[in-house]
Design an enzyme around this catalytic site. Sequence first.
Site, PDB file in Angstrom:
ATOM      1  N   ASP A 108     -56.347  43.580 -12.835  1.00  0.00           N
ATOM      2  CA  ASP A 108     -57.387  42.944 -12.952  1.00  0.00           C
ATOM      3  C   ASP A 108     -58.610  42.711 -13.306  1.00  0.00           C
ATOM      4  O   ASP A 108     -59.750  42.055 -13.458  1.00  0.00           O
ATOM      5  CB  ASP A 108     -57.087  41.297 -11.645  1.00  0.00           C
ATOM      6  CG  ASP A 108     -57.487  40.336 -11.945  1.00  0.00           C
ATOM      7  OD1 ASP A 108     -56.823  40.122 -13.079  1.00  0.00           O
ATOM      8  OD2 ASP A 108     -57.946  39.357 -10.718  1.00  0.00           O
TER       9      ASP A 108
ATOM     10  N   GLY B  80     -63.416  31.422  -6.203  1.00  0.00           N
ATOM     11  CA  GLY B  80     -62.968  31.694  -8.308  1.00  0.00           C
ATOM     12  C   GLY B  80     -61.277  30.577  -7.308  1.00  0.00           C
ATOM     13  O   GLY B  80     -61.525  30.623  -6.327  1.00  0.00           O
ATOM     14  N   GLY B  81     -60.584  31.367  -8.193  1.00  0.00           N
ATOM     15  CA  GLY B  81     -58.894  30.381  -8.064  1.00  0.00           C
ATOM     16  C   GLY B  81     -58.856  30.600  -6.360  1.00  0.00           C
ATOM     17  O   GLY B  81     -57.574  30.616  -5.954  1.00  0.00           O
ATOM     18  N   MET B  82     -58.640  32.108  -6.438  1.00  0.00           N
ATOM     19  CA  MET B  82     -58.099  32.644  -4.747  1.00  0.00           C
ATOM     20  C   MET B  82     -59.126  32.320  -3.992  1.00  0.00           C
ATOM     21  O   MET B  82     -58.581  32.742  -3.495  1.00  0.00           O
ATOM     22  CB  MET B  82     -57.999  34.285  -5.005  1.00  0.00           C
ATOM     23  CG  MET B  82     -56.509  33.741  -6.016  1.00  0.00           C
ATOM     24  SD  MET B  82     -56.624  36.284  -6.427  1.00  0.00           S
ATOM     25  CE  MET B  82     -57.512  36.856  -6.742  1.00  0.00           C
TER      26      MET B  82
END
Length: 629
Positions: free
Chosen positions: A136, A21-23
Amino acid sequence: MRLASGTVVGGYVVDRLLGAGGMGAVYLARHPRMDRQVALKILEELSDTDAKMRRNFAREATLAASLDHPNIVPVYDHSRPDEPRLWIAMKYVAGQDASVLLRQQGPLALTRAAQLISDIAAGLDYAHRAGVLHRDVKPANMLVEVGADGRERALVTDFGIARAVDHTVTMSGIMASFAYTAPERFLGLAADQRADVYSLGCSLYELLTGCTPFKYAEQSTMVAAHLTAEPPRCTGARPDLPGGLDKVIARALAKRPDDRFARCGELAAQVSELARSQHASTVRARQTTSPQQVGRRQLLIGAGVLAPIATVGAAIPFLLRDNLSSPNSATQPATPTAPFTYRNVLDTPIMVTHCSFNRDGTQVAGYKRIWDVRTRRITDEFSHPVLAWSSDGAYVALENSGAPVTRTSDRGPIGATLAGDDNDQEVAAFSPDGALLATGGRGAGTGHAVRLWSPSTGQPAGRLTGHSDRVRAIAFKPNSTLLATGGDDQTVRLWDVKTRRPVGLPLGHRAAVLSLAFSPDGETLAVVAGYDLQLWRLDGRAPDITATEVEYLEDSRSSSYRAATFSPDGSALVAVGDKMRLWDTRTWKPIGPAVKELGRRSVAASPDGTLLAAGGDFGVTMWTLTLPE
């Protein structure tokens, strides 16, 4: 940078990449000393942060590790502030996150979405009582696993980046996803559990419609919509949804926290009530519909993950009631594309994941109850859900009841008392001759072994060891001692229960095995793994059996199925899940169009093949299936 297999992080040995994912990325890993598989999340984008950020991360990960709830993914371990990488070791959940389900299957049925949201709400409310916000909440952080009983369960993940309610450090700029973020967080105001309620409301909207409430390409426009725009009506995208759902989502997405639900559970309860009301209305509508007369060719649907007369964890659509016709049916043509008509419903307080008939078809079991098929009255009730019914009707296997076998005559347990991890019985099947009962489950205290029992004495009769994870499916080959088992280790294993030895090599699949079914001649094995249908052709006799994959089955890889079984004469195969599909086994061509129907989890056929019981949300529905000539 992706980690190679064999890389060691915090003592965990990386096996393979699960997702990114993004992180950062999540890997399947194992700790050599503890011999336990974990999901290892490496927060690559945060690994160069300062010492204060690392201390905050360690504190939050410790808070996450303190959370112990069946709907929260457990955190086992995490990085120290002085380590070069930030990482969290969590329980490995064999399943998919809800965002993947949306991409593969499209918007969810209301009953299914309500169940998943209820699970997530339970986990979030528990964390809130412990003083921890998630911050989140979104479908990508909702893991969905399928239990050995065919029941879906949703778990919240990524609490490792939440923070305590009474702490002042914020990570909102990095950690939250704008599409689900509450207005007060954009304004830098104090946030409490109602910010998670807002995010859960956004997630519910997406599960039902396939898109987020405020879908804009520019982040600034999206933020402005969260701050000022009215929530869209979900019924605008899904006219089949009840109008009351618009009010529920509008309240969850209220701009002022005081105008929202106080707890996630309050939101989930209202969604569940709307789902129940919609289901009841659908049942009443079907009861008033006059079926049409069609040509007759009975198809018995049964077996699956349990006993020969018993069950599969599956969904079955509307089936045509036998011997019924409308007043002017003589002048009406048959409707070959819709041969499915509702019969009646047997109510239960919760979802029915297993159902089965007795040997003469006069009674049907679902959840803990036994009904008289003709009168629809409850004739008996057990202490635990019924998994399988022996072919002679003398015994049942109950789910985690503390005894391997129970008599039907007086509901008396047979055999030694099972307790703790040893009381692990989630799937079961009686052998064709009734001499053995095979059971499986999570395997926490049994080493993932399939256990064999004598039904008459309840005493152990052997153990079949080889699986490395939960056993979800069991099926006996008709008129044989061959047993097939499958589960979360993504393999199907064949056994000769006479010798208690494996037969051939394990059959590998791409995902967890949910259901198994033999054809009546025993030459074909149908496997549902990861919602796809796989067929194997079996040649030879034990111990010299070879398995060959059948590649040419149309529409078998649509990620829509939960179970499969054959007609008693072997002429047809049915697979069910988010849709039902029939195939002619002589040509392997589909019979008619697929029918979309959600919310069913189990099915069983009466011994004479004239009745069908389908268990799922709120009860057992009775059906008959008649195929055109």
